[in-house]
Design a protein around this motif. Sequence first.
Motif, short mmCIF file in Angstrom:
data_model
loop_
_atom_site.label_atom_id
_atom_site.label_comp_id
_atom_site.label_asym_id
_atom_site.label_seq_id
_atom_site.Cartn_x
_atom_site.Cartn_y
_atom_site.Cartn_z
N HIS A 260 0.63 -1.34 0.03
CA HIS A 260 -0.08 -0.05 -0.03
C HIS A 260 0.84 1.25 -0.14
CE1 HIS A 260 0.35 -0.72 4.25
NE2 HIS A 260 0.46 0.42 4.60
N ASP A 261 1.99 1.17 0.57
CA ASP A 261 2.66 2.41 0.61
C ASP A 261 4.09 2.52 -0.27
OD1 ASP A 261 1.40 4.19 2.27
OD2 ASP A 261 2.27 3.31 4.17
N HIS A 289 2.42 10.05 -2.68
CA HIS A 289 2.78 8.60 -2.35
C HIS A 289 1.87 7.56 -2.89
CE1 HIS A 289 0.71 8.16 1.47
NE2 HIS A 289 0.76 6.96 1.19
N HIS A 315 -5.78 3.94 -0.39
CA HIS A 315 -5.80 3.69 1.19
C HIS A 315 -6.02 4.78 2.07
CE1 HIS A 315 -1.55 4.09 0.23
NE2 HIS A 315 -1.43 4.24 1.59
N HIS A 316 -5.88 6.19 1.33
CA HIS A 316 -6.16 7.26 2.00
C HIS A 316 -7.42 7.94 1.61
CE1 HIS A 316 -2.36 7.26 4.26
NE2 HIS A 316 -1.76 6.77 3.16
N ASP A 344 -4.91 0.17 8.19
CA ASP A 344 -3.72 0.85 8.38
C ASP A 344 -3.66 1.91 9.40
OD1 ASP A 344 -0.97 1.80 7.20
OD2 ASP A 344 -1.96 3.21 5.91
N ILE A 409 2.98 9.02 7.45
CA ILE A 409 1.63 8.57 6.47
C ILE A 409 1.69 7.13 6.48
CG2 ILE A 409 2.08 10.49 4.75
CD1 ILE A 409 3.95 8.42 3.06
#
Length: 409
Positions: A260-261, A289, A315-316, A344, A409
């Motif tokens: 995810h990151d 990102h 995911h954000h 997360d 993050i």
Amino acid sequence: MKLLMKRKKIVENEYLEKQVHKLNKIGIALTSEQNLDKLLEMIVWEARNLVNCDAGSLYIKKDDLLDFVVSQNDTMTKRLGEAKIKELFKTFSLPITKESVSGYTALTGEILNIPDVYEISKNSEYKINLDYDRRNQYRSRSMLVVPLKDNENKVIGVIQLINALDKAGNIIPFSGAMAEELICSLGSQAAVAIKNAQLTKDLKAAYLDTIYCLSEAAESKDKDTGMHIQRVSNYSVALGKKLGLAERELELILYASPMHDIGKVGIPDAVLLKPGKLDVEERKIIEQHTVIGGNILSKAKGPFSKISKEIALTHHEKFDGTGYPNKLIGEEIPLSGRIVALADVFDALINKRCYKSAMSCDDVIEIIKKESGKHFDPKIVTAFFDSYKEIIEIFEKNKDTPLENSTKI
Ligand SMILES: [Fe+2]
Ligand SMILES: [Fe+2]
């Protein structure tokens, strides 16, 4: 007399034809089952059906040992119930020596067809261990022990069938060459299927390891996130399970969520590692990102590429449309992105980071409740509370030792 013999032959041939047909169907079913545990259960089940017997076990060869991996017993299941049987079933390992019947078969590759295991001659090289019978008040009588040989004729395991039954349910000996041949053929097909499933399992484990390593490399600047990736991936699967996702979808989430990151690789250290508060411009850079991660993963072509891209990019996002990068609202955000969003954030809150101390479980629960319908999809918040015990277990099992430096993050 001649006519009678002829009739008997016809009946035998018809029976054999039926069994061969069954065997072919079983072969197809075995090769299409890739889940090793299910496959092993299926092998014992089908073998028992083929020769009609009350119980059966399966052993898999592992180095110098035989691992006892499956046990099925109709009489005991009827007496105690399926749940109790599962509880009683304990895996154990046997040395591969001639002393036990399964060890004997694993070592010599010979089939043992024993009419009554309590009548095994004292001079025999192998003995029967009656602990199982004593412990479970069971009477093992007839037994057929067959090696599982792979395409190189190597024994990879042993199947042990217990108490053949006639049509009236009486225990009888296994019917000589016919039963032996049938189980032997099934054994060869089973051996190949097991080897394939083991290979698939090993490949998947190696693949997951690679994903963890690469994802951790992307997070390596973020030194105190340690086991964050594994935890998020496992929480996401737990949430997915509660949401009723199919096994394949859960597998996709397991493999895709660690990345995810991954887009952090494209964020300059000066921003990513900046101590203290970020200004508006720096925030915007860091939010990139998600887009960078989505772009990186859009180049992948494997089975997980679509969902990994989806997760990296979304995911954000927040359920109420106030997230980033695209301000998606509600179900515009893919389910995988909504799941990982909660996993997360939960992990970030419950763990100590160098810019903040760990929050108490009660405080974390309060935040998640409060954010239902705002940051998080209420459906996923419900799944979170329904799987809370499992989530906490994952957290406890994968704790890390915090170091210095951490991004926000
Ligand atoms: Fe992120
Ligand atoms: Fe994360």
